[in-house]
Design a protein around this motif. Structure first.
Motif, PDB file in Angstrom:
ATOM      1  N   MET A  24      13.081  -7.771   5.967  1.00  0.00           N
ATOM      2  CA  MET A  24      11.474  -7.729   5.918  1.00  0.00           C
ATOM      3  C   MET A  24      12.200  -5.768   6.395  1.00  0.00           C
ATOM      4  SD  MET A  24       8.971  -6.708   7.187  1.00  0.00           S
ATOM      5  CE  MET A  24       8.883  -8.063   6.737  1.00  0.00           C
ATOM      6  N   SER A  25      13.415  -5.316   6.658  1.00  0.00           N
ATOM      7  CA  SER A  25      13.483  -4.173   7.011  1.00  0.00           C
ATOM      8  C   SER A  25      13.177  -3.412   6.071  1.00  0.00           C
ATOM      9  CB  SER A  25      15.696  -4.313   7.792  1.00  0.00           C
ATOM     10  OG  SER A  25      15.812  -3.694   6.203  1.00  0.00           O
ATOM     11  N   LEU A  26      13.306  -3.546   4.531  1.00  0.00           N
ATOM     12  CA  LEU A  26      13.486  -3.010   3.987  1.00  0.00           C
ATOM     13  C   LEU A  26      11.593  -2.690   3.528  1.00  0.00           C
ATOM     14  CD1 LEU A  26      15.538  -3.816   1.117  1.00  0.00           C
ATOM     15  CD2 LEU A  26      15.581  -1.558   1.940  1.00  0.00           C
ATOM     16  N   LEU A  27      11.167  -3.719   3.787  1.00  0.00           N
ATOM     17  CA  LEU A  27       9.449  -3.713   3.477  1.00  0.00           C
ATOM     18  C   LEU A  27       8.992  -2.833   4.439  1.00  0.00           C
ATOM     19  CD1 LEU A  27       8.998  -7.578   2.779  1.00  0.00           C
ATOM     20  CD2 LEU A  27       8.166  -5.817   1.301  1.00  0.00           C
ATOM     21  N   LEU A  28       9.558  -2.939   5.810  1.00  0.00           N
ATOM     22  CA  LEU A  28       8.678  -2.290   6.392  1.00  0.00           C
ATOM     23  C   LEU A  28       8.915  -0.331   6.418  1.00  0.00           C
ATOM     24  CD1 LEU A  28       9.564  -4.244   9.789  1.00  0.00           C
ATOM     25  CD2 LEU A  28       7.351  -4.412   9.135  1.00  0.00           C
ATOM     26  N   ALA A  29       9.531  -0.110   5.488  1.00  0.00           N
ATOM     27  CA  ALA A  29       9.952   1.413   5.237  1.00  0.00           C
ATOM     28  C   ALA A  29       9.094   1.524   3.991  1.00  0.00           C
ATOM     29  CB  ALA A  29      11.123   1.523   4.684  1.00  0.00           C
ATOM     30  N   ALA A  30       8.541   0.339   3.443  1.00  0.00           N
ATOM     31  CA  ALA A  30       7.651   0.268   1.965  1.00  0.00           C
ATOM     32  C   ALA A  30       6.266  -0.044   2.616  1.00  0.00           C
ATOM     33  CB  ALA A  30       7.947  -0.491   1.227  1.00  0.00           C
ATOM     34  N   CYS A  31       6.197  -0.422   3.969  1.00  0.00           N
ATOM     35  CA  CYS A  31       4.448  -0.289   4.069  1.00  0.00           C
ATOM     36  C   CYS A  31       3.708   0.901   4.934  1.00  0.00           C
ATOM     37  CB  CYS A  31       4.795  -1.367   4.869  1.00  0.00           C
ATOM     38  SG  CYS A  31       4.652  -3.285   3.993  1.00  0.00           S
ATOM     39  N   SER A 360      -5.020 -19.349   5.263  1.00  0.00           N
ATOM     40  CA  SER A 360      -3.857 -18.770   4.607  1.00  0.00           C
ATOM     41  C   SER A 360      -2.376 -19.488   3.518  1.00  0.00           C
ATOM     42  CB  SER A 360      -3.847 -17.768   5.210  1.00  0.00           C
ATOM     43  OG  SER A 360      -2.918 -16.533   4.859  1.00  0.00           O
ATOM     44  N   GLY A 361      -2.262 -19.194   2.873  1.00  0.00           N
ATOM     45  CA  GLY A 361      -1.117 -19.934   2.139  1.00  0.00           C
ATOM     46  C   GLY A 361      -0.150 -18.568   2.778  1.00  0.00           C
ATOM     47  N   ASP A 362       0.086 -17.970   3.372  1.00  0.00           N
ATOM     48  CA  ASP A 362       0.854 -17.040   3.523  1.00  0.00           C
ATOM     49  C   ASP A 362       0.697 -15.875   4.448  1.00  0.00           C
ATOM     50  OD1 ASP A 362       2.743 -14.935   3.909  1.00  0.00           O
ATOM     51  OD2 ASP A 362       3.335 -15.269   1.570  1.00  0.00           O
ATOM     52  N   PRO A 363       0.245 -16.149   6.165  1.00  0.00           N
ATOM     53  CA  PRO A 363       0.078 -15.215   7.146  1.00  0.00           C
ATOM     54  C   PRO A 363       1.518 -14.243   7.019  1.00  0.00           C
ATOM     55  CG  PRO A 363       0.024 -17.846   7.570  1.00  0.00           C
ATOM     56  CD  PRO A 363       0.671 -17.992   6.462  1.00  0.00           C
ATOM     57  N   ALA A 364       2.378 -14.197   6.687  1.00  0.00           N
ATOM     58  CA  ALA A 364       3.084 -13.332   6.743  1.00  0.00           C
ATOM     59  C   ALA A 364       2.572 -12.267   5.680  1.00  0.00           C
ATOM     60  CB  ALA A 364       4.457 -13.601   6.011  1.00  0.00           C
ATOM     61  N   ARG A 365       2.315 -12.424   4.941  1.00  0.00           N
ATOM     62  CA  ARG A 365       1.689 -11.214   3.689  1.00  0.00           C
ATOM     63  C   ARG A 365       0.677 -10.630   4.123  1.00  0.00           C
ATOM     64  NH1 ARG A 365       3.888 -11.827  -1.808  1.00  0.00           N
ATOM     65  NH2 ARG A 365       4.866 -13.659  -1.043  1.00  0.00           N
ATOM     66  N   SER A 366      -0.178 -11.005   4.108  1.00  0.00           N
ATOM     67  CA  SER A 366      -1.718 -11.120   5.612  1.00  0.00           C
ATOM     68  C   SER A 366      -1.219  -9.985   5.750  1.00  0.00           C
ATOM     69  CB  SER A 366      -2.697 -12.443   5.427  1.00  0.00           C
ATOM     70  OG  SER A 366      -2.161 -13.319   4.414  1.00  0.00           O
ATOM     71  N   MET A 367      -0.775 -10.320   6.682  1.00  0.00           N
ATOM     72  CA  MET A 367      -0.249  -8.992   8.184  1.00  0.00           C
ATOM     73  C   MET A 367       0.113  -7.938   7.486  1.00  0.00           C
ATOM     74  SD  MET A 367      -0.166  -8.161  10.592  1.00  0.00           S
ATOM     75  CE  MET A 367      -1.120  -9.514  11.860  1.00  0.00           C
ATOM     76  N   MET A 368       1.421  -7.729   6.400  1.00  0.00           N
ATOM     77  CA  MET A 368       1.803  -6.633   5.283  1.00  0.00           C
ATOM     78  C   MET A 368       0.357  -6.015   4.581  1.00  0.00           C
ATOM     79  SD  MET A 368       5.142  -8.047   3.975  1.00  0.00           S
ATOM     80  CE  MET A 368       5.853  -9.323   4.136  1.00  0.00           C
ATOM     81  N   VAL A 369      -0.670  -6.481   4.279  1.00  0.00           N
ATOM     82  CA  VAL A 369      -1.820  -5.749   3.344  1.00  0.00           C
ATOM     83  C   VAL A 369      -2.198  -5.306   5.054  1.00  0.00           C
ATOM     84  CG1 VAL A 369      -3.969  -6.160   2.793  1.00  0.00           C
ATOM     85  CG2 VAL A 369      -1.726  -7.337   2.035  1.00  0.00           C
ATOM     86  N   LEU A 372      -0.875  -2.471   6.412  1.00  0.00           N
ATOM     87  CA  LEU A 372      -0.707  -0.647   5.541  1.00  0.00           C
ATOM     88  C   LEU A 372      -1.933  -0.836   5.666  1.00  0.00           C
ATOM     89  CD1 LEU A 372       0.739  -2.981   2.302  1.00  0.00           C
ATOM     90  CD2 LEU A 372       0.916  -0.406   2.991  1.00  0.00           C
ATOM     91  N   LEU A 373      -3.372  -1.109   5.796  1.00  0.00           N
ATOM     92  CA  LEU A 373      -4.285  -0.719   6.062  1.00  0.00           C
ATOM     93  C   LEU A 373      -4.765  -0.110   7.471  1.00  0.00           C
ATOM     94  CD1 LEU A 373      -6.672  -4.102   5.053  1.00  0.00           C
ATOM     95  CD2 LEU A 373      -6.184  -1.981   3.744  1.00  0.00           C
ATOM     96  N   HIS A 374      -3.543   0.248   7.851  1.00  0.00           N
ATOM     97  CA  HIS A 374      -3.459   1.379   8.944  1.00  0.00           C
ATOM     98  C   HIS A 374      -2.730   2.122   9.185  1.00  0.00           C
ATOM     99  CE1 HIS A 374      -5.994  -1.108  12.201  1.00  0.00           C
ATOM    100  NE2 HIS A 374      -5.912  -2.501  11.585  1.00  0.00           N
ATOM    101  N   SER A 375      -1.706   1.958   7.660  1.00  0.00           N
ATOM    102  CA  SER A 375      -0.974   2.920   8.113  1.00  0.00           C
ATOM    103  C   SER A 375      -0.980   4.151   6.428  1.00  0.00           C
ATOM    104  CB  SER A 375       0.792   2.634   8.334  1.00  0.00           C
ATOM    105  OG  SER A 375       0.561   1.289   7.314  1.00  0.00           O
TER     106      SER A 375
END
Length: 517
Positions: A24-31, A360-369, A372-375
């Motif tokens: 997650m630490s790497l993904l948040l930087a990407a998001c 949802s089959g992946d709530p975590a991935r959905s929240m990542m999307v 991204l729509l907010h940032s």
């Protein structure tokens, strides 16, 4: 109605908690990226994304289907896949059909991930049905999704927005970062007003009643087949942004306070003199032939674009006429007219949200999307306006104009998705639109119940009955299609089926909320 396919041949794959913790630490930087460049953060994100199983995020919003949606999807997925190893599948439910179709999708447990919802289309009631998952529940099944994957949401969104989506302390929807206030009024064809010599008269309108002689002139001069005032079951003088009633979190359930005042007494809509007066005035307009005869059943989303409509009801904000005109190809031919005060209630702060479906089959991935729509400026403008050079072209860094294929992708749903303050403006719009929006938010009158959302759980059976009763009367009464005396019949049925219990429960919860502020 536009056919939509919410099913997919891809199997749903869960994202494991172990992987989430490690990556997650790497993904948040990407998001958090705001452009499409190959930054170091994106390179790290790509590496982290490779550890995730592929997943297709199903995104459902309210709006018309777009001819080029597959091409835009492909561009989105080309950008999204390296970041979080996910793709997006966009589905739509046509304007006016959402309220009817969503309950069926929820009841059938249709696989969905990110779903548009709002206070005015049954948010609280759908939460009580288990349609959406809590997004900030550290001890729950899904954990604190906002805290883990939504840092850019909480850093950019006014806290009042998230308060407005909270039910019993749990957030079930992420509001769009947009105007926080609502101001009812109308949009009208300014070119037709000039043609008929009505511009000065329109400039002097102060109330809904002042519209009558103008609409009569339009009827007389434009003749049969032309609609002076277009209404629909979801857009009329008593719709959520026109009436000054704060329904405390769900407009489909009776029981409100006046949002333009200070009184916190919960009343039925039928106890509000303005509500009844608007029904009677609308009936007068309807009988005079000023309103389309199919108002109670129609779901047309862009009536001014038809060429035979002069005026329509609208929720206004700074620059909405220009924004709307651009979306329907009527640049320079639409103006707006405010017909009430700008107010802020919970219905406005959560007037457009993205929820995560409990299927949802992946709530975590959905929240990542959603994050991204907010940032992510590139992503949000891509999903809103399409592909640069095709659906729009740039005039400057943040100003655009319609492209050669703009008619093939122009969804007009920017207010439903993510962070509007990252959006480009069209050259026909005021370049200071977003600054004006912030001023609009700050100057509006706040409802005395701002931040409160009714928890329907204690009276959900009674609420379900009242919602069904309202379907028998609301659209027809509020569009003037039936006699106003039917309002008493509707009121009597509510009183026989638990209205007093609902009003008492709303009052009890509101009093507790206010005492705790």
């Amino acid at each position: 109605m536009t056919k939509v396919n919410l099913n997919t041949n891809r199997s749903k794959r869960a994202w494991t908690p172990v992987t989430a913790v490690l990556m997650m630490s790497l993904l948040l930087a990407a998001c958090g990226g705001n452009n499409a460049g190959n930054t170091a953060a994106e390179s790290s994100g790509s590496s982290a994304a490779s550890e995730l199983k592929p997943y297709e995020v199903k995104l459902l919003w309210e709006g018309a289907a777009q001819k080029d949606v597959l091409a835009v999807e492909a561009k989105i997925n080309e950008y999204l896949q390296p970041k979080i190893n996910a793709t997006v599948k966009i589905s739509t439910l046509d304007w006016g059909q959402y309220d009817e179709k969503m309950p069926l999708l929820i009841a059938s447990r249709e696989p969905m991930d990110i779903v548009f919802t709002a206070q005015w289309n049954g948010y609280a009631n759908n939460v009580s049905k288990g349609a959406f998952i809590p997004l900030n529940d550290p001890d729950g099944k899904y954990g604190d999704l906002i805290g883990q994957y939504g840092q850019e949401i909480t850093s950019s969104l006014d806290p009042a927005f998230l308060e407005g989506s909270s039910i019993g302390g749990k957030i079930y929807g992420i509001p769009t970062n947009k105007e926080m206030a609502a101001q009812g009024g109308v949009l009208y064809r300014s070119d037709i007003a000039d043609e008929l010599g009505l511009t000065e008269q329109l400039n002097n309108v102060k109330t809904v009643a002042d519209l009558e002689p103008i609409l009569q002139t339009v009827k007389e001069k434009k003749g049969a087949g032309f609609t002076p005032l277009f209404m629909s079951k979801s857009s009329n003088f008593n719709t959520h942004y026109m009436a000054q009633l704060d329904y405390l979190g769900d407009d489909t359930i009776d029981g409100a306070v006046r949002k333009d005042g200070v009184d916190t007494t919960v009343i039925s809509r039928f106890e509000d003199p303005d509500y009844i007066a608007q029904i009677e005035l609308t009936r007068k307009f309807f009988e005079a032939g000023l309103i389309n005869k199919d108002a109670a059943t129609t779901s047309v989303g862009d009536p001014l674009n038809s060429g035979n409509v002069f005026m329509t009801i609208a929720s206004l904000k700074p620059g909405w006429a220009e924004e709307y005109a651009t979306s329907v190809g009527l640049e320079g031919k639409v103006k707006q007219l405010e017909l009430g005060p700008a107010t802020v209630s919970t219905s406005e702060t959560a007037g457009a949200m993205l929820a995560i479906s409990s299927t949802s089959g992946d709530p975590a991935r959905s929240m990542m999307v959603i994050n991204l729509l907010h940032s992510d400026k590139y992503l949000i403008n891509l999903i809103n306006f399409g592909i640069e050079g095709e659906h729009y072209t740039k005039v400057s860094d943040n100003v655009i104009k319609s492209g050669p294929k703009s008619a093939d992708y122009n969804p007009g749903v920017a207010w439903e998705l993510g962070n509007q303050f990252l959006n480009y403006t069209f050259e026909s719009e005021n370049p200071d639109k977003w600054e004006q929006t912030k001023t609009f938010n700050a100057s509006a009158h706040q409802s005395p119940a701002l931040g409160f959302i009714f928890n329907v759980e204690p009276v959900k059976s009674e609420a379900a009955i009242l919602i069904n009763i309202s379907k028998q009367y609301a659209a027809a009464l509020e569009t003037g299609s039936i006699d106003p005396t039917k309002a008493q019949e509707w009121y009597d049925k509510e009183k026989k089926n638990g209205l007093a219990d609902i009003l008492a429960e709303k009052q009890k919860q509101l009093d507790a909320f206010l005492a705790g502020k």
